[in-house]
Design a protein around this motif. Sequence first.
Motif, PDB file in Angstrom:
ATOM      1  N   SER A 171       0.909  -1.191   0.108  1.00 27.05           N
ATOM      2  CA  SER A 171       0.061  -0.071  -0.045  1.00 27.05           C
ATOM      3  C   SER A 171       0.998   1.320   0.147  1.00 27.05           C
ATOM      4  O   SER A 171       2.074   1.128   0.397  1.00 27.05           O
ATOM      5  N   GLN A 172       0.187   2.096  -0.438  1.00 28.96           N
ATOM      6  CA  GLN A 172       0.832   3.775  -0.482  1.00 28.96           C
ATOM      7  C   GLN A 172       0.031   4.713   0.239  1.00 28.96           C
ATOM      8  O   GLN A 172      -1.141   4.839  -0.339  1.00 28.96           O
ATOM      9  N   LEU A 173       0.441   5.371   1.037  1.00 26.59           N
ATOM     10  CA  LEU A 173      -0.478   6.454   1.756  1.00 26.59           C
ATOM     11  C   LEU A 173      -0.437   7.547   0.872  1.00 26.59           C
ATOM     12  O   LEU A 173       0.587   8.254   0.570  1.00 26.59           O
ATOM     13  N   GLU A 174      -1.543   8.212   0.751  1.00 30.78           N
ATOM     14  CA  GLU A 174      -1.683   9.497   0.174  1.00 30.78           C
ATOM     15  C   GLU A 174      -2.322  10.684   1.042  1.00 30.78           C
ATOM     16  O   GLU A 174      -3.299  10.409   1.702  1.00 30.78           O
ATOM     17  N   ILE A 175      -1.318  11.561   1.273  1.00 34.23           N
ATOM     18  CA  ILE A 175      -1.889  12.367   2.540  1.00 34.23           C
ATOM     19  C   ILE A 175      -1.552  13.807   1.845  1.00 34.23           C
ATOM     20  O   ILE A 175      -0.426  14.096   1.325  1.00 34.23           O
ATOM     21  N   PHE A 176      -2.628  14.661   2.012  1.00 30.16           N
ATOM     22  CA  PHE A 176      -2.416  16.108   1.541  1.00 30.16           C
ATOM     23  C   PHE A 176      -2.112  17.125   2.597  1.00 30.16           C
ATOM     24  O   PHE A 176      -2.317  16.890   3.618  1.00 30.16           O
TER      25      PHE A 176
END
Length: 524
Positions: free
Chosen positions: A283-288
């Motif tokens: 998995s890859q975390l996407e964080i703004f």
Amino acid sequence: MACPSVFACAMRLWAAQWRRAGCVFAALLAAAALAAALSWNSIFESVFTSQLALKPDARSFRDWVAPTVPLFFEVYLFNWTNPESFPEEIPNLVELGPYVFREHRHHVNISWFPENGTVAYMTQRSWHYDAEASNGTLDDNVTIVNVIAASAIYRARYWGYLRQKTLSMALAMFGQGISVSKLAGELMFDGYDDPLMDIAKNLPASTTGGAPPLDKFGLFYGRNNSIDTDGYVEITTGEVPGVLPGQIVRWNHLDHLPYYEGSCSKMAGSAGEFMPHNLTEESQLEIFMGDLCRTVYFDYSETCTNQGLTYHKYELTETSFDFSPLTPDHTCFCDEECGWRGVMNVSACRYGAPAFLSLPHFLHGDQELREKVQGLNPDPKKHSFYFGVEPKLGVPVDVSARFQFNVFIEPTPNIALFESAPRMLFPVFWVQQKVMIDNKLASELRMVRAVSDWGATICACVALTFAGIITLASCCKKSQLKKPKDIIVTLERPRDEAEMKLNPSEKQNARGGRVCARRRKRLS
């Protein structure tokens, strides 16, 4: 075996009916438990997601609107020890700190949009200095590069000769040098007076980049108790099926980033407080991140354990701020200056200031960045930026948000102050915002995770238990059906000789009956 009475027979019939009803009920429970065991993951995910949804009366909302988890904001300042020898000598930097502040966060101006499944808010933050936890005091004398002068020269890099010379004379007139020496408290939240700040108040927005007028300058001046620092944020509530809570929808009333082109202008991912569920090592975390004015991607690095909880750590890696041919998708973040790997140019969303962000000590950055200064020693254990997330529940349990603020300088022939300056990024400070769950929350998460892990097994055991009860009941029923072939049900108890004497008519009738029986026998 004969029933001793009518009442006993009725009781046996009643017991048989209840036994059959119990078997049917046990069968239904066994089927329900088996169905729950087979679909436990879906049931748990549905219930857990509904509990996380942001609603005015939900616990998740109360924990979100005013977090009770201890927050610490640590600042490390780079003290420049040899500014008088610049640029002949490489700047020598000595790290000071940490200066620790306790942070209190509260979401305010909340607006609900049920038709869109979103909620909008602003964030008010306050910081209080923690002297006991700090290494140093707010009265420490610290020397850094002159950020105000560097910003003015950076904005003038495309001006004509006359305007640049005018700025050069103004800088000399107001005594601006290549460095400034102030107290640590003044450099951070308190701010300090500077004549260029007074001049900037009267300049048009085209000259200042639209920066709001300030009476003082400080690295974090004006942020304490402000609700404007993080801007207007709109996120999903999670009430719409299939949509996670806390996903960014709008920032400062825009659904895209106006600073970049193409895919880099897209806003996506979590706003930093809610994470996806069922994370894996792939998995890859996407964080703004508003401080970086973009969505940042975190990759899995390792699995750790804290307070009995196993979690995955996702970090910024060598490719996070890479602009080489290996990561062509990142080139739209360049914004003119892409000379080094491992740094992010945020000048476009900092009113044109020469602001570049990186990991502390230029971790994962180009070697050239560290060669231009002395005193930097990158260490992944101390300087990495990571989110530790419980993978099944998607709950952050250990977070260390770290980044370094650098000022871009380059030779500017028409401005005396930077006439001989090298082209480099000058480190000013780096910060660490650390969050770790307490024992109470860790205990709750362990319980929820146990329900998730063992719920299907428990339901399967319940199904087997009821199936066993049905089997035993069936066996008992079969054994009771094996009765004698001739069962005489006596409705009247036998009378003794004394009772017969008391009733002669019945005795006479009995004798007559025997006589008739003998006659029928002879005739036959």
